[in-house]
Write an enzyme that holds these catalytic residues in place. Structure first.
Site, mmCIF file in Angstrom:
data_model
loop_
_atom_site.group_PDB
_atom_site.id
_atom_site.type_symbol
_atom_site.label_atom_id
_atom_site.label_comp_id
_atom_site.label_asym_id
_atom_site.label_seq_id
_atom_site.Cartn_x
_atom_site.Cartn_y
_atom_site.Cartn_z
ATOM 1 N N SER A 1 20.645 3.229 82.799
ATOM 2 C CA SER A 1 21.379 4.619 82.513
ATOM 3 C C SER A 1 20.627 5.532 81.761
ATOM 4 O O SER A 1 19.936 6.396 82.437
ATOM 5 C CB SER A 1 22.492 4.260 82.474
ATOM 6 O OG SER A 1 23.673 4.453 82.924
ATOM 7 N N HIS B 1 26.909 -1.344 88.682
ATOM 8 C CA HIS B 1 25.922 -0.923 87.667
ATOM 9 C C HIS B 1 25.042 -0.888 86.486
ATOM 10 O O HIS B 1 23.998 -1.409 86.002
ATOM 11 C CB HIS B 1 26.587 0.969 86.024
ATOM 12 C CG HIS B 1 25.853 2.058 85.437
ATOM 13 N ND1 HIS B 1 25.010 2.688 86.362
ATOM 14 C CD2 HIS B 1 26.478 1.913 84.713
ATOM 15 C CE1 HIS B 1 24.282 2.974 85.694
ATOM 16 N NE2 HIS B 1 25.250 3.243 84.439
#
Length: 248
Positions: free
Chosen positions: A78, A228
């Site tokens: 990320s 995620h």
């Protein structure tokens, strides 16, 4: 941890190096693994400056201190993935292979505003226990995994008061910087593996042509059943993917 050629892992937004301890320990069987708290996160220094150029320079300074100048395996999740990509634009010759976990170099339209608002609304000076903070988080955040992830940022100061490890005011004020795209003047030509979770929308099929243009030796892997936080949802699968890619 470990021994061998250097491997650095960079965590995501609101995370800490602890998020990658388990995978780091496994990779330390083959490499010298460094888990890093990025600026304004974990135990790293707080700063009013928060952007990918600054975080890439943080990484370069750390590597210089460790006498690491080449053959680097770099993993970023990320926000950490964008830091890694920014570093690749500036110091491509230092990187042997790179793994980017569930992020593209594109700009993103927010996503953390509600969490930042909830965190900012909690007055830690009036709270005595960790369980009270958890209850306040649970009022606005219904995913227990996210609540536990955020609670890892909570600790006590030397005088016993609860405090956030991250520099929350700066993360709120500089959030737009974290959402920006990473721009490449020339493509990155070393092998790069992009790992995405099947339940995540951070890397879309429509992003793949753009990624291939900027990363000429890009490979892609989709981890089924992962969101995620791929490394938390499917640790064994992502570890296997990383190991197979890094060999050689």
């Amino acid at each position: 941890m470990g021994s061998g050629e250097p491997l650095v892992i960079l965590h995501g937004f609101l995370g800490t190096l602890d998020n990658w301890q388990t995978i780091g320990r496994h990779l330390a069987e083959e490499y010298t693994v460094f888990l890093i708290d990025q600026r304004n996160h974990g135990k790293s220094p707080h700063s009013t400056e928060m952007n990918f150029a600054a975080m890439a320079e943080d990484l370069k300074e750390f590597l210089d201190q460790q006498w690491i100048f080449e053959k680097l395996r770099l993993i970023g999740h990320s926000m950490g993935g964008k830091t890694a990509m920014q570093f690749a634009t500036e110091y491509p010759d230092m990187i042997h292979k790179m793994v980017i976990v569930d992020i593209a170099p594109k700009a993103y339209v927010g996503g953390h505003e509600d969490i930042l608002k909830i965190l900012s609304s909690i007055d830690l000076e009036s709270i005595e226990s960790r369980s009270e903070v958890q209850k306040k988080l649970e009022k606005g955040i219904h995913d227990q995994g996210t609540v536990q992830f955020l609670l890892k940022n909570l600790n006590r100061s030397t005088n016993g008061e609860l405090q956030w490890k991250m520099n929350l005011p700066v993360l709120v004020n500089k959030y737009d910087e974290i959402s920006r795209e990473i721009k490449f003047s020339v493509p990155f030509t070393n092998p790069t593996l992009f790992i995405r979770g099947s339940e995540s929308e951070y890397i879309l099929d429509s992003d793949l042509p753009m990624i291939r243009k900027q990363f000429t030796h890009a490979q892609f892997e989709r981890i089924e059943g992962a969101g995620h936080w791929v490394h938390a949802d499917k640790p064994e699968q992502i570890l296997q993917s990383i190991r197979l890619f890094l060999v050689g």
